[in-house]
Design a protein around this motif. Sequence first.
Motif, PDB file in Angstrom:
ATOM      1  N   PRO A 459       0.809  -1.232   0.000  1.00 41.17           N
ATOM      2  CA  PRO A 459       0.000   0.000   0.000  1.00 41.17           C
ATOM      3  C   PRO A 459       0.834   1.271   0.000  1.00 41.17           C
ATOM      4  O   PRO A 459       0.381   2.299  -0.482  1.00 41.17           O
ATOM      5  CB  PRO A 459      -0.835  -0.115   1.286  1.00 41.17           C
ATOM      6  CG  PRO A 459      -0.089  -1.088   2.153  1.00 41.17           C
ATOM      7  CD  PRO A 459       0.574  -2.047   1.214  1.00 41.17           C
ATOM      8  N   ALA A 460       2.042   1.225   0.544  1.00 38.04           N
ATOM      9  CA  ALA A 460       2.868   2.440   0.522  1.00 38.04           C
ATOM     10  C   ALA A 460       3.183   2.837  -0.915  1.00 38.04           C
ATOM     11  O   ALA A 460       3.144   4.021  -1.270  1.00 38.04           O
ATOM     12  CB  ALA A 460       4.151   2.201   1.307  1.00 38.04           C
ATOM     13  N   ALA A 461       3.468   1.839  -1.758  1.00 40.21           N
ATOM     14  CA  ALA A 461       3.727   2.132  -3.164  1.00 40.21           C
ATOM     15  C   ALA A 461       2.470   2.623  -3.863  1.00 40.21           C
ATOM     16  O   ALA A 461       2.527   3.491  -4.738  1.00 40.21           O
ATOM     17  CB  ALA A 461       4.267   0.889  -3.872  1.00 40.21           C
ATOM     18  N   ALA A 462       1.304   2.085  -3.462  1.00 39.39           N
ATOM     19  CA  ALA A 462       0.051   2.530  -4.056  1.00 39.39           C
ATOM     20  C   ALA A 462      -0.217   4.004  -3.731  1.00 39.39           C
ATOM     21  O   ALA A 462      -0.638   4.774  -4.593  1.00 39.39           O
ATOM     22  CB  ALA A 462      -1.105   1.649  -3.558  1.00 39.39           C
ATOM     23  N   LEU A 463       0.027   4.391  -2.487  1.00 38.80           N
ATOM     24  CA  LEU A 463      -0.152   5.789  -2.122  1.00 38.80           C
ATOM     25  C   LEU A 463       0.833   6.683  -2.869  1.00 38.80           C
ATOM     26  O   LEU A 463       0.494   7.785  -3.309  1.00 38.80           O
ATOM     27  CB  LEU A 463       0.037   5.950  -0.609  1.00 38.80           C
ATOM     28  CG  LEU A 463      -1.084   5.387   0.269  1.00 38.80           C
ATOM     29  CD1 LEU A 463      -0.676   5.440   1.734  1.00 38.80           C
ATOM     30  CD2 LEU A 463      -2.375   6.162   0.052  1.00 38.80           C
TER      31      LEU A 463
END
Length: 487
Positions: A459-463
């Motif tokens: 999710p960090a990469a998605a954000l």
Amino acid sequence: MLDDVMAALEAVLPRLAAVTGTPGVAVAVATSDELRTAATGYADLATRTPMTARTVAPAGSLTKPVTGLAFLQLVEAGMAGLDTPADQVLPAGLRGPDAVPATTAMLAAHQAGYSSDIVTAVAPTAPAEPILDYVRRRHETGRAVEYGGARPLATAPGSYVYSSFGVGVLGGVVEHLAGEPYAARVRRDVFAAAGMADTSIDDGTGTPGGATGYAAFGDWCVPSPPLRTAAHPGVGMHTSAADFARLLQSLLRTARGERGLVEPESLAAMVTPRAERPSPHGVRSFSGLTLELADPELGEDWWWGHTAAFPWGFWWEARVWPHRDLAAVAVGNRWDMARFHNPATRSAPGLAVEWAGRWAVSGAPAKLPDMDGRPRWTGPRPTPESSHWMGVLLGERTHGLLGVPDRLPVAALAGGARSLGDGDTGGWDPAAFERGVDQARAVAPDPAALGALGRELGPAAALWMLECGAAGADVTMPVGFYAGAPR
């Protein structure tokens, strides 16, 4: 009219480059009798080389109309027809015994049944492969290039499926019928005939120079990997905005009835709608013969031309408004990696061309000179973690989607990365970037493994992708589209 349009473009281009995060933008606008240019920004951020209208860059799909014109010249000479079966104008057996039936017009209109094959890229150090040999080899393989051949090369003809490979096959027709290499043919009968002194075909026999393309993550720009296309009649031209405008200017004269590169009747055949196509322009769009057409019901506002790109660093837009006696073409050296596709209403070249056409009719806005065109930071600052994500995405696109097997000069790419704004760039980690590229290359071109790698970024990469301008909270790997079931 051109005085006002060019004054407005010169005022707005710096701001347009700033808000789209494009290092450099060049535009050329022409009537049948005049040609004007404007440019802003940099062709290379590291050397601070200015972008100009004569700066050469890979032009991707702007090559397709060149191939269409070269083919129509052969049609005018009586060597082929629009309804000629492709196998009759290619070397015997080139497409194999079970090739789907297709005519030359189907090849030109993306109706020959071929899958996308968007570029078929190789490292520039790879041996050059003649186009007819390449076409034969791809048919023997029987699979599209993307993700190691996850999809068949061809399905039943008739429906519109955009295919650089299909136009590459048409280029093979040109080469076979002309009895000389495709690049030599178009250099003499298209480029030289139109006065395009700075234009060439990258068929592996030379090393075109020019602008640096950038894979952009927000305002952080990584030089795009050096690539050459095996299907050069579809996407292998290198040109400048000024040079391609000369080609459009020649076509403008033909549209009003003058013999140019082709007869007016041949140009009319090229701009006749043959199949409806998905449109990024907000109006109904059709495929002609190697040209993209707006809805003819637009009347005086009707245009035709082509959008073009070359991975992962360049976008172009070219349009002709025949009823206005106007043409415009623009190039920008940015590929927005978070969006993957850069629509004309978002890219700097698309907006410059759209506004040039609009202002030619309505008049230019009066307050453009007051706009602030300074570059600024609008995306996330790099960190060691996001440096790794950038490497994974660049590696996935290059070694997975395009199937390039060779290791690229990753250290040189990392060393050329720059920010467009004035933010803190201390977090950039070249080693993490290189590690990410190698991580993707290690599992490429397997689409399942690459998809899993993308999900592992979390999710960090998605954000981070959202911060870079992605349309949704996802790591934008195009595996699902290009490795899915045939459309």
